[in-house]
Scaffold this motif. Structure first.
Motif, PDB file in Angstrom:
ATOM      1  N   GLY A  23       0.784  -1.226   0.000  1.00  0.00           N
ATOM      2  CA  GLY A  23       0.000   0.000   0.000  1.00  0.00           C
ATOM      3  C   GLY A  23       0.811   1.268   0.000  1.00  0.00           C
ATOM      4  O   GLY A  23       0.273   2.365  -0.068  1.00  0.00           O
ATOM      5  N   ASN A 461     -13.584  -1.327  -5.664  1.00  0.00           N
ATOM      6  CA  ASN A 461     -12.548  -1.236  -4.634  1.00  0.00           C
ATOM      7  C   ASN A 461     -13.158  -1.562  -3.288  1.00  0.00           C
ATOM      8  O   ASN A 461     -14.377  -1.566  -3.124  1.00  0.00           O
ATOM      9  N   GLN A 486      -8.409  -1.120  -1.543  1.00  0.00           N
ATOM     10  CA  GLN A 486      -7.812  -2.307  -2.154  1.00  0.00           C
ATOM     11  C   GLN A 486      -8.564  -2.670  -3.427  1.00  0.00           C
ATOM     12  O   GLN A 486      -9.792  -2.645  -3.471  1.00  0.00           O
ATOM     13  N   VAL A 491      -2.977  -2.251  -3.016  1.00  0.00           N
ATOM     14  CA  VAL A 491      -3.542  -1.249  -2.122  1.00  0.00           C
ATOM     15  C   VAL A 491      -3.094   0.141  -2.575  1.00  0.00           C
ATOM     16  O   VAL A 491      -1.935   0.345  -2.954  1.00  0.00           O
TER      17      VAL A 491
END
Length: 534
Positions: A23, A461, A486, A491
């Motif tokens: 992420g 998402n 995500q 991410v």
């Protein structure tokens, strides 16, 4: 290059290993913004990325090398596996830097040799010096790492390090790749290398380590006591799994406890000469920038840069600190740049005064970004009577880290209350210039906003993290919202700052969706290119 043993070299890998944290993916402009701040912080080496990994990473490393890698700036390093393709890409990417470095690595532990490389010790012992020599044909400064050194047979480690140094490696890095060792073990490993590698005096010993057992910083300090002189670390300790050794913790440990560490450098205990060249007053600002751009929030009780690091709740502690800070504080908050929340500007301040204050705070913005930040400042000045340094930093960081403008939030309006159904209306401008408006209800105002945005921006998402924190105290404080969404197995983060946290929440979500949309667009273009080539 002569080994430098009189101080610690800080090798920052936030842009390479830190970015591998799930992420925390950064685009080229965000990487450049962090690299510029790392240069202001005073790091010796910036590991800017893994050039062979992707065209985007190659371009980012090359841009950082050209922009930040000046004669007076840090060494710019590119990571490469011990293969010709990787090393060539790294060499070309760091070429614009005044002080370029290639960092090449190959695994040496038996478990990695057997299951990952599927090679024998003899094969690896041949590859390592060959690839170091090849890297040497591109740059004078070559670093070699035996991956998973912490679990490697020491005798084999001594052999491969000796061969790498003989082939031209100027730095040999000892990684605790899986965060397995303890301080005594890691210190002993470094001591064994100093005692058993005949040509070790021709290279600097570096260390790299992960925090799986929470021991990374302790391991590094033990390594320093046993001869390591380069520390590979990241801002806020971000990185794969449990992260890396945290730069701010290492630097401040060496700063606060220099009387203890001075003798290891041949200095008198009372010497006040710094053990690193880090400008510690840039630490807090760097931490905030990395946190905002990566979407990786700093936990409140994080050492050095956490919100509670200099807070005192206990009455006994408060009383002691008021009488003498040294009773409960081993360092001054101002030493990391956490100064008083000084009021500096107001609604009548002009663009020149605003620009000057930005320069004093260490920001160097092109005119376009400066104008955008000034507009934001004026908007804020209409809402807040007085604006602090922290408010200004929030505005500028928010402008620096704007996501690609595929979708633009034009309007957000909510209705809610304890006896009302939360309802949100949003208007979003699409990439083709159309304005789409929709409304939705939710369990709260933010939920309603996000559902309305999803009706307009149809990108699948899952929201996995939502966080709000205030920049300053007070009813009119700027609120910073950070979210992570995500899509499939990736991410994406979004960040926004506003005195209205509902508006900030909406903008942060759009920013995250813009990053997601950009990634999907690149994937489509890549797929089209592959189809055309085939």
């Amino acid at each position: 290059m002569q080994p430098q043993h009189d101080r610690i070299i800080i090798f920052d890998t936030t842009l390479r290993d830190g970015e591998q944290c799930p992420g925390a993916t950064l685009n080229g402009d965000e990487k450049l913004a962090i690299a510029k701040q790392l240069a202001r912080l005073g790091v010796d080496v910036i590991e800017a990325g893994f050039p062979f990994a992707s065209p985007g990473d190659f371009d980012a490393v090359q841009k950082i090398a050209a922009t930040v890698g000046t004669e007076t700036g840090p060494t710019i390093c590119g990571l490469a596996r011990a293969t010709r393709e990787d090393i060539k890409a790294a060499g070309e990417a760091v070429k614009p830097a005044a002080k370029p470095r290639i960092h090449t690595f190959i695994a040496t532990s038996d478990i990695h040799l057997q299951y990952k490389l599927k090679k024998s010790r003899e094969e690896v012992l041949k590859i390592a010096p060959e690839m170091v020599a090849y890297a040497k044909s591109f740059v004078d400064d070559v670093e070699f790492s035996p991956e998973d050194a912490g679990r490697s047979d020491p005798e084999f480690l001594y052999q491969i390090l000796e061969a790498a140094i003989a082939a031209g490696a100027t730095t040999v890095n000892i990684p605790d790749t899986v965060g397995y060792t303890t301080p005594a073990e890691f210190g002993g490993l470094i001591r064994g290398i100093k005692e058993n590698v005949p040509n070790i005096d021709q290279a600097i010993i570096s260390v790299h380590g992960h925090n799986d057992l929470g021991l990374a910083v302790a391991n590094f300090l033990s390594a320093v006591e046993n001869g390591a002189r380069q520390l590979e670390c990241t801002i806020n300790g971000i990185g794969e799994r449990a992260g890396n050794a945290a730069l701010e913790e290492l630097v401040m440990a060496l700063h606060v406890r220099r009387q203890y560490y001075n003798p290891f450098f041949g200095r008198a205990p009372e010497s006040t000469e710094p053990l690193t060249q880090i400008d510690t007053k840039q630490i807090y600002k760097t931490s905030r920038l990395v946190s905002n751009l990566t979407g990786m929030l700093v936990q409140p009780n994080k050492a050095i840069v956490g919100a509670n690091a200099f807070a005192h709740e206990s009455g006994i502690h408060q009383d002691g600190v008021l009488k003498n800070k040294l009773t409960y504080e081993i360092m001054d908050a101002e030493s990391i740049g956490l100064s008083e929340n000084q009021i500096v500007l107001g609604k009548h301040s002009g663009r020149h005064a605003f620009g000057n204050r930005l320069q004093e705070l260490g920001f160097e913005l092109p005119d376009t970004d400066l104008n955008k930040a000034f507009v934001r400042f004026k908007e804020l000045a209409d809402k807040k009577k007085e604006i602090s340094d922290w408010d200004i930093e929030a505005i500028v960081n928010d402008e620096i880290q704007q996501a690609p403008d595929f979708f633009r939030l034009e309007l957000v309006q909510v209705s809610c209350g304890d006896r009302a159904q939360p309802t949100a209306t949003v208007t979003v401008r699409t990439p083709d210039g159309a304005e789409l408006t929709d409304a939705a209800i939710g369990t709260g105002p933010v939920d309603a906003i996000y559902k309305a945005i999803n009706r307009v921006i149809n990108v699948p998402n899952k929201l996995i993290e939502f966080s709000v924190q205030s920049v300053t105290a007070g009813i009119d404080a700027i609120g910073e919202v950070t979210i992570r969404v995500q899509h499939e197995d990736r991410v994406y983060s979004g960040h926004a700052a506003n005195t209205d946290i509902v508006v900030a929440s909406a903008q942060a979500y759009v920013n995250a969706l813009n990053r997601l949309s950009e990634a999907l667009k690149k994937e489509r273009l890549h797929a089209q290119h592959e189809t055309t080539v085939v």
